[in-house]
Design a protein around this motif. Structure first.
Motif, mmCIF file in Angstrom:
data_model
loop_
_atom_site.group_PDB
_atom_site.id
_atom_site.type_symbol
_atom_site.label_atom_id
_atom_site.label_comp_id
_atom_site.label_asym_id
_atom_site.label_seq_id
_atom_site.Cartn_x
_atom_site.Cartn_y
_atom_site.Cartn_z
ATOM 1 N N PRO A 26 61.383 18.883 35.038
ATOM 2 C CA PRO A 26 62.462 19.720 34.480
ATOM 3 C C PRO A 26 62.437 21.092 35.140
ATOM 4 N N THR A 27 63.608 21.671 35.311
ATOM 5 C CA THR A 27 63.739 22.992 35.927
ATOM 6 C C THR A 27 64.220 23.986 34.890
ATOM 7 N N LEU A 28 63.528 25.127 34.823
ATOM 8 C CA LEU A 28 63.936 26.221 33.966
ATOM 9 C C LEU A 28 64.568 27.289 34.852
ATOM 10 N N THR A 29 65.869 27.497 34.695
ATOM 11 C CA THR A 29 66.603 28.453 35.520
ATOM 12 C C THR A 29 66.759 29.770 34.767
ATOM 13 N N ILE A 30 66.265 30.838 35.376
ATOM 14 C CA ILE A 30 66.246 32.154 34.737
ATOM 15 C C ILE A 30 67.034 33.144 35.596
ATOM 16 N N TYR A 31 68.090 33.709 35.033
ATOM 17 C CA TYR A 31 68.805 34.783 35.709
ATOM 18 C C TYR A 31 68.070 36.097 35.436
ATOM 19 N N THR A 32 67.825 36.860 36.493
ATOM 20 C CA THR A 32 67.139 38.132 36.350
ATOM 21 C C THR A 32 67.609 39.079 37.444
ATOM 22 N N TYR A 33 67.054 40.288 37.472
ATOM 23 C CA TYR A 33 67.441 41.250 38.502
ATOM 24 C C TYR A 33 66.553 41.085 39.726
ATOM 25 N N ASP A 34 67.037 41.567 40.870
ATOM 26 C CA ASP A 34 66.397 41.271 42.138
ATOM 27 C C ASP A 34 64.964 41.781 42.232
ATOM 28 N N GLY A 35 64.671 42.954 41.662
ATOM 29 C CA GLY A 35 63.316 43.476 41.727
ATOM 30 C C GLY A 35 62.315 42.594 41.010
ATOM 31 N N PHE A 36 62.731 41.990 39.902
ATOM 32 C CA PHE A 36 61.840 41.120 39.139
ATOM 33 C C PHE A 36 61.508 39.858 39.923
ATOM 34 N N ALA A 37 62.510 39.314 40.614
ATOM 35 C CA ALA A 37 62.332 38.049 41.328
ATOM 36 C C ALA A 37 61.797 38.216 42.738
ATOM 37 N N SER A 38 61.645 39.450 43.200
ATOM 38 C CA SER A 38 61.197 39.682 44.575
ATOM 39 C C SER A 38 59.753 39.246 44.765
ATOM 40 N N GLU A 39 59.319 39.180 46.020
ATOM 41 C CA GLU A 39 57.971 38.706 46.317
ATOM 42 C C GLU A 39 56.900 39.647 45.784
ATOM 43 N N TRP A 40 57.251 40.916 45.542
ATOM 44 C CA TRP A 40 56.284 41.869 44.994
ATOM 45 C C TRP A 40 56.464 42.075 43.485
ATOM 46 N N GLY A 41 57.435 41.413 42.891
ATOM 47 C CA GLY A 41 57.719 41.582 41.470
ATOM 48 C C GLY A 41 56.904 40.648 40.604
ATOM 49 N N PRO A 42 57.049 40.757 39.291
ATOM 50 C CA PRO A 42 56.282 39.910 38.373
ATOM 51 C C PRO A 42 56.717 38.455 38.338
ATOM 52 N N GLY A 43 57.900 38.153 38.902
ATOM 53 C CA GLY A 43 58.377 36.778 38.865
ATOM 54 C C GLY A 43 57.431 35.793 39.518
ATOM 55 N N VAL A 44 56.809 36.194 40.621
ATOM 56 C CA VAL A 44 55.926 35.270 41.351
ATOM 57 C C VAL A 44 54.705 34.885 40.526
ATOM 58 N N PRO A 45 53.892 35.852 40.028
ATOM 59 C CA PRO A 45 52.741 35.430 39.221
ATOM 60 C C PRO A 45 53.125 34.748 37.913
ATOM 61 N N LEU A 46 54.252 35.138 37.314
ATOM 62 C CA LEU A 46 54.679 34.472 36.089
ATOM 63 C C LEU A 46 55.098 33.040 36.357
ATOM 64 N N LYS A 47 55.797 32.825 37.445
ATOM 65 C CA LYS A 47 56.182 31.465 37.842
ATOM 66 C C LYS A 47 54.944 30.595 38.077
ATOM 67 N N ASP A 48 54.013 31.133 38.855
ATOM 68 C CA ASP A 48 52.800 30.370 39.173
ATOM 69 C C ASP A 48 51.990 30.068 37.913
ATOM 70 N N GLY A 49 51.850 31.055 37.045
ATOM 71 C CA GLY A 49 51.060 30.866 35.834
ATOM 72 C C GLY A 49 51.685 29.863 34.883
ATOM 73 N N PHE A 50 53.014 29.936 34.709
ATOM 74 C CA PHE A 50 53.667 29.021 33.780
ATOM 75 C C PHE A 50 53.731 27.611 34.346
ATOM 76 N N GLU A 51 54.040 27.492 35.640
ATOM 77 C CA GLU A 51 54.124 26.163 36.246
ATOM 78 C C GLU A 51 52.783 25.437 36.208
ATOM 79 N N ALA A 52 51.679 26.173 36.165
ATOM 80 C CA ALA A 52 50.356 25.549 36.103
ATOM 81 C C ALA A 52 50.129 24.827 34.784
ATOM 82 N N THR A 53 50.939 25.137 33.771
ATOM 83 C CA THR A 53 50.734 24.535 32.450
ATOM 84 C C THR A 53 51.916 23.711 31.954
ATOM 85 N N CYS A 54 53.106 23.889 32.561
ATOM 86 C CA CYS A 54 54.317 23.325 31.953
ATOM 87 C C CYS A 54 54.773 22.011 32.563
#
Length: 334
Positions: A26-54
């Motif tokens: 299943p895919t969880l699609t999240i609309y957010t602002y560009d800074g959050f989803a950027s490679e230096w933003g929190p989106g990357v570690p949050l994605k990795d952390g959640f995908e490890a369990t979901c």
């Protein structure tokens, strides 16, 4: 907050008699602002952390601003691919709520640590800070301590701010002045007019002008100095603390009623507000976490000055009057 990846699509391969078949996660699609989803933003570690369990895939879709994410969903309506929006704030939450597009989150948020008590049934907070003007102690060792002191400075002292129609900090400044001065807000805006170097569409544009020395001060956050301390060991960028108090920005996420991944979205929000999820916020989004991280809060945040007074305005009042307040501000500064 608008701030300073490539994602591989994953499949679950299940073995059956007669062959192996790939089953889409299943895919969880999240609309957010560009800074959050950027490679230096929190989106990357949050994605990795959640995908490890979901056993799922998190897909961040970035807009140029958090206000832009709301406008995108409003246009798409029930046909939107988004399961949730992440990055609205409390100044625009009332407008978002009025669309009727958001579902109740159903989470127990009693563990949160925020400047105000949180009771919202639809929006879940994930970080916060207070709006403030940054100054460089090399060029402005003694900053103004109120809007009125700022107004009284020589007209050659310039500030950079953001447009309230496109940037949440710009809207935050509008609400901050209204919360502090009420009916005197047009007078404050008229006093600020000679000092306004420019009104940019987004936060990053105005902050760049400040860093380049074009503006003496810039509208940002009380936590912005943490970035300069952490990344550059630079302690010269500071927030000017105002005696009338400061208005907070609390960033929030909400699940869309149209989502077919409601349970997965709630699980993500639970992870986002967990200690593990919150550890990803401070040094990527440069805001305070909404839970007490104790010793895990980076040292760059320790000792940052905080307002003696947190200003508040009722959500219904903001929603009912923000358009008129924007017109009032534009009439005063143009």
């Amino acid at each position: 907050m608008v701030k300073f990846s490539s994602v591989a699509l994953a499949v679950l391969v299940a073995g059956f008699s007669g062959g192996a078949f790939a089953q889409d996660k299943p895919t969880l699609t999240i609309y957010t602002y560009d800074g959050f989803a950027s490679e230096w933003g929190p989106g990357v570690p949050l994605k990795d952390g959640f995908e490890a369990t979901c056993n799922c895939t998190v897909n961040f879709v970035a807009a140029d601003s958090s206000i832009g994410t709301l406008r995108k969903v409003q246009l798409e309506g029930d046909t939107t691919e988004a399961d949730m929006i992440l990055g609205l704030d409390t100044a625009i939450a009332g407008e978002a709520r009025a669309t009727g597009l958001f579902a109740d989150h159903g989470l127990d948020l009693g563990h949160l640590a925020l400047p105000t008590t949180w009771t919202d049934a639809q929006f879940v907070p994930f970080d916060y800070s207070h709006f403030a003007f940054m100054h460089d102690t090399n060029t402005m060792p003694v900053p103004p301590t109120s809007f009125e002191e700022l107004i009284a400075l020589d007209d050659d002292i310039k500030i950079a701010i953001q447009d309230p129609r496109s940037a949440t900090p710009g809207l935050g400044l509008l609400v901050w002045i209204k919360a502090a001065y009420g009916d005197r807000a047009p007078e404050i805006w008229a006093g600020l007019k000679p000092h306004i170097l420019t009104i940019t569409r987004e936060w990053s544009e105005s902050y760049a002008l400040f860093l380049e020395g074009e503006a003496d001060m810039v509208l940002s956050y009380t936590t912005s100095p943490a970035y300069h301390i952490f990344d550059q060991d630079d302690h010269t960028i500071k927030a000017a603390m105002f005696t009338e108090g400061h208005f907070p920005q609390i960033e929030v996420a909400g699940i869309l009623k149209s989502s077919d991944q409601q349970e997965l979205a709630r699980d993500f929000l639970a992870f986002l507000t967990s200690v593990e999820g919150q550890k990803a916020i401070p040094t990527t989004n440069w805001m305070f976490p909404v839970v007490d991280l104790g010793v895990d809060l980076d040292a760059s945040f320790q000792g940052l000055p905080q307002p003696e007074k947190t200003l508040v305005l009722d959500e219904a009042e903001i929603t009912a009057n923000s358009a008129a307040w924007i017109d009032e501000m534009l009439a005063a500064v143009q």
